[in-house]
Design an enzyme around this catalytic site. Structure first.
Site, short mmCIF file in Angstrom:
data_model
loop_
_atom_site.label_atom_id
_atom_site.label_comp_id
_atom_site.label_asym_id
_atom_site.label_seq_id
_atom_site.Cartn_x
_atom_site.Cartn_y
_atom_site.Cartn_z
N CYS A 208 -38.14 -74.54 136.85
CA CYS A 208 -37.68 -73.35 137.55
C CYS A 208 -36.35 -72.95 136.90
CB CYS A 208 -37.58 -73.57 139.06
SG CYS A 208 -36.41 -74.84 139.60
N HIS B 292 -37.03 -97.32 135.24
CA HIS B 292 -36.49 -98.04 136.40
C HIS B 292 -37.08 -97.56 137.73
CE1 HIS B 292 -32.51 -99.60 134.40
NE2 HIS B 292 -33.55 -99.69 133.59
C1 RB5 Z 1 -35.56 -68.23 140.85
O1 RB5 Z 1 -34.80 -67.09 140.90
C2 RB5 Z 1 -34.73 -69.48 141.12
O2 RB5 Z 1 -34.15 -69.40 142.37
C3 RB5 Z 1 -35.63 -70.68 140.99
O3 RB5 Z 1 -36.29 -70.64 139.76
C4 RB5 Z 1 -34.97 -72.04 140.99
O4 RB5 Z 1 -33.86 -72.07 140.18
C5 RB5 Z 1 -34.73 -72.67 142.29
O5 RB5 Z 1 -34.26 -73.82 142.31
#
Ligand code: RB5
Length: 151
Positions: free
Chosen positions: A66, A99
């Protein structure tokens, strides 16, 4: 190894790079989405899909990307049996497996570049859980915490 890969819009830019790296290393990929850049998508959806694929034994490991890696790790760790962590250094990406039997690597595409992402994935997939009893004992304690949850 068969590896589940999940991304949201914050991680989508790294997806192709990591598919390429995993395939070069000879691994096969279960694509858990998103399948195209979609600014409206939400990280819990691919995180859940990767976690359930692991839980069902369809894959041996998972990788989630993400923006920061944080949301993916929070969501993935809600699936029983998932041990996910954000690792942006190769020591942790390997030691987390050796680990702690980390089975999902979470990355932040807004934090790291392509080459570090490739190196992190190599460290993660190249590592194996230690056979030393002390690590198994610790893992058993982690599993006991999970099993004590009634809902
Ligand atoms: C997306 O905008 C962002 O909030 C997501 O990809 C992530 O970083 C959340 O942890």
């Amino acid at each position: 190894m068969h590896i589940a890969l999940g991304v949201d819009h914050g991680g989508f830019s790294l997806k192709e790079t990591l598919v390429d790296e995993l395939q070069k290393l000879g691994h096969t990929i279960l694509d858990c989405g998103s399948y195209a850049y979609d600014k409206q998508d939400d990280y819990p959806d691919p995180a859940r899909a990767v976690g359930l694929a692991l839980q069902r034994g369809e894959v041996e490991r998972g990788i989630l990307i993400c923006g920061s890696g944080v949301g993916m790790s929070i969501a993935a760790n809600k699936v029983r049996g998932v041990r996910a962590a954000v690792c942006h250094d190769t020591y942790s990406a390997a030691q987390g497996v050796e680990h702690d039997q980390m089975n999902v690597l979470c990355l932040g595409a807004r934090v790291i570049g392509d080459e570090l992402a490739r190196a992190l994935v190599r460290a993660f997939v190249g590592a194996q859980f230690s056979t030393a009893p002390r690590f198994q004992n610790r893992l058993n304690k982690v599993i006991a915490i999970e099993r004590a949850q009634t809902t």
